[in-house]
Structure formats: structure tokens, C-alpha cells
Write an enzyme that holds these catalytic residues in place. Sequence first.
Site, PDB file in Angstrom:
ATOM      1  N   SER A 180      40.902   0.617 -15.367  1.00  0.00           N
ATOM      2  CA  SER A 180      42.327   0.907 -15.244  1.00  0.00           C
ATOM      3  C   SER A 180      42.580   2.034 -14.253  1.00  0.00           C
ATOM      4  O   SER A 180      43.569   2.017 -13.509  1.00  0.00           O
ATOM      5  CB  SER A 180      42.920   1.266 -16.617  1.00  0.00           C
ATOM      6  OG  SER A 180      42.374   2.466 -17.118  1.00  0.00           O
TER       7      SER A 180
ATOM      8  N   GLY B  83      33.380   0.227 -16.969  1.00  0.00           N
ATOM      9  CA  GLY B  83      33.981   0.677 -18.207  1.00  0.00           C
ATOM     10  C   GLY B  83      35.472   0.380 -18.219  1.00  0.00           C
ATOM     11  O   GLY B  83      36.093   0.190 -17.175  1.00  0.00           O
ATOM     12  N   CYS B  84      36.048   0.374 -19.414  1.00  0.00           N
ATOM     13  CA  CYS B  84      37.468   0.029 -19.541  1.00  0.00           C
ATOM     14  C   CYS B  84      38.366   1.103 -18.936  1.00  0.00           C
ATOM     15  O   CYS B  84      39.295   0.798 -18.172  1.00  0.00           O
ATOM     16  CB  CYS B  84      37.812  -0.231 -21.003  1.00  0.00           C
ATOM     17  SG  CYS B  84      37.248   1.055 -22.150  1.00  0.00           S
ATOM     18  N   TYR B  85      38.106   2.375 -19.260  1.00  0.00           N
ATOM     19  CA  TYR B  85      38.893   3.442 -18.648  1.00  0.00           C
ATOM     20  C   TYR B  85      38.729   3.429 -17.128  1.00  0.00           C
ATOM     21  O   TYR B  85      39.692   3.630 -16.384  1.00  0.00           O
ATOM     22  CB  TYR B  85      38.435   4.806 -19.180  1.00  0.00           C
ATOM     23  CG  TYR B  85      38.937   5.178 -20.554  1.00  0.00           C
ATOM     24  CD1 TYR B  85      40.290   5.129 -20.881  1.00  0.00           C
ATOM     25  CD2 TYR B  85      38.053   5.618 -21.543  1.00  0.00           C
ATOM     26  CE1 TYR B  85      40.744   5.503 -22.133  1.00  0.00           C
ATOM     27  CE2 TYR B  85      38.497   5.995 -22.801  1.00  0.00           C
ATOM     28  CZ  TYR B  85      39.847   5.924 -23.094  1.00  0.00           C
ATOM     29  OH  TYR B  85      40.299   6.300 -24.340  1.00  0.00           O
ATOM     30  N   SER B  86      37.521   3.200 -16.686  1.00  0.00           N
ATOM     31  CA  SER B  86      37.245   3.201 -15.245  1.00  0.00           C
ATOM     32  C   SER B  86      38.014   2.101 -14.533  1.00  0.00           C
ATOM     33  O   SER B  86      38.557   2.308 -13.437  1.00  0.00           O
ATOM     34  CB  SER B  86      35.743   3.029 -15.012  1.00  0.00           C
ATOM     35  OG  SER B  86      35.004   3.967 -15.758  1.00  0.00           O
TER      36      SER B  86
END
Length: 353
Positions: A158, A153-156
Amino acid sequence: MGNAYSTSTNKTRVGIVNVTGYAGVELARLLSHHPNVEITSISGRSAAGKKLGDVFPHLAHLDLTITAELGAVDFAFSALPHKESSLVVSALLKDGIKVVDISADFRLKEASLYQEWYNFNHPAPELLSEAVYGLPEIYRDNIAKAHLVANPGCYSTSTILGLAPLLKSGVIGSHVIIDSKSGVSGAGRTLNMGTHYCEVNEDINAYALEGHRHLPEIEQELAYLMRGVRPVVTFVPHLVPMTRGILTTIYAPLSGHTENSKTGDANIKALFKDFYKDEPFVRVVDAPPHSKHTWGSNMCLVYPTVDIRTKRIIVISTIDNLVKGAAGQAIQNMNIMLGMSETAGLDNAAIYP
């Protein structure tokens, strides 16, 4: 169908399932410049039968028609929403096709978590142990041998890249606070009131305080870095009025053995630079990065510093949520899986202004 290379072009024939979503169309844009692959099939049920250029004029040069089902390919990306992706991926794997799945369907190792966090019973739990988590900076060797890669995932992405050097070295303990701010494209292309222009413009809001769906994924991977210790994570995402980008700020107390001085700050920066010294898509920077510094690129910029007064480490991490947070990282994983140069098709600088 499972051969590595097309005989007519000597390039890998690649397909995109659900090209009409933001991640799917970003895959098409990036792959169109890849030196070693050819997009030969794209699917999208809502636009089946239409020319890609009629739906996305900036991709008219590809001269492709969107179909209801994927045609013959050597490698596939699935950009379907969660739950829908798993059945398509299972069928592709049975046909001997390697797959990068951009949905969340194969990121978690415990099948029961899908009911808890995504509200469905996983239809292919036997594949969860086979899937490799697609963060190359941590799992590169496993990705190289994989047939199924679960794109993070994108949040994951970063968050994990911001914490990995600290957790691997034991500089911080298990308690971390993560504050992430994302552009609206992270919500996908489906229309809803929460991402309507008039609702989002001139506004910022925190959401999913009861627990975001990326939280179990973050906890799973942080536990791996901490050799099985369960992390205590406070994760608060925010929606900001911009199209692309994620900027994550991480706070963690020092574990006690790092000097509480300017020397300690220099040592932390050196730790990050050594950890990522050979990584093509992570750069440790000397000043807090802006989200726009990665706009359109596959780069993750990381800035660590020590707050001497509070004895905390602060890490700023930023990515383009549609590139390193989705399509670009998926291509990076494909390159590794097929033994290509890891940077092939991804060496674009960020767009400015």
C-alpha cells in the site's frame, strides 16, 4: 515435477505450503476459481491428514486432504512464517519448481538485515540476489523471468504504490511520513492476547514505533525508485478492530517546482493516472477511498491530493491485506511467471456491504 502443465488436465498443478494460515487459505479460495491451474497438493503440519473442508468448510468443494509435506506440483506458493519458509523454498527450487514466497524471507537484499529485523541468520543468503521483489507495477519484466518471487508485505504494497509516481517523477523529496491502519488478520491466525477479540474490539492502537519489520523493505524499494537515494521514512502502523483491510495515509512536502495551486493538484492527479493507466489492479479514484472498497478484491485504490495551505502532498492508498497484500498479489505474480493473463482468477469485484 518441473513441467509447466499437467498432462491429465492441461492445467498447471499448483501446491500451497501451509494452507492453514490466513494467506494460505485465501490462496486456496482464489485459486479454486482460476481457469488455468489446479490445486493438487496442500500442506499444513498442524492439520495434516484432515480434509480441507473439515478445517475450512467454505472450501469443502475442493475435496483435498492436507498433508505434512507438499506432493508433486509444477508451481508452489509458500505461506509459511518467516525463517521457516526459506528452507522449504530452497528445496522446491532445487527440484526445478517455480515459487512465490509470501513470507518475508526473500524480500530484503542484504542478509544482515534479517538478523536485525527478524532475529535469525538467513539460511540461504545466496538466493537473495536471485529473488525478484513481487510488485508487478514496478518489476513486471523481472517477474516474468523469475524462478523465485518474494511477495511484498501488505503495508509495503500500500505504501509503495502510493509513493511510486511521486518518487519516479521527483515531485517530492526523500522525507515521507506513512500512517497505516490494518485489520487484525494481518497478525496471522496464531492465537495471541494482542489479537484477542476482547482486547481489539472497540479499540485502536499504534504499535512498533521503534520500527516495524516492513520498514527496511519499504526503505529498500523507495531507494530503488529514488535511484539510490536513501529515503527518510517515518512509518507508524495501527491496529484497528476490523478483520481485513489496510488504509495508508502518506504525507510528503512538495519538492518546490510543483505549483502551489489548484492547477498543481490537478497535475498531481494526472501524474498518478498516467503512471497507472495500464495497471489492471491499481485505480486512481476521485474521492478518498474506504478500506471496504477493496474488501475481497485484488485492487489497490489510490487518491492523491495537494494540501495547498501546507504545501504537502497527501496520498490515501487502500488494499485488502489478504488479497493484494498477500494471496491475490501472489497469484498475480504466478500469472506473470507462467505467461498467463495477469488478471486470471483475480477479476472479482469487491464485496459490498
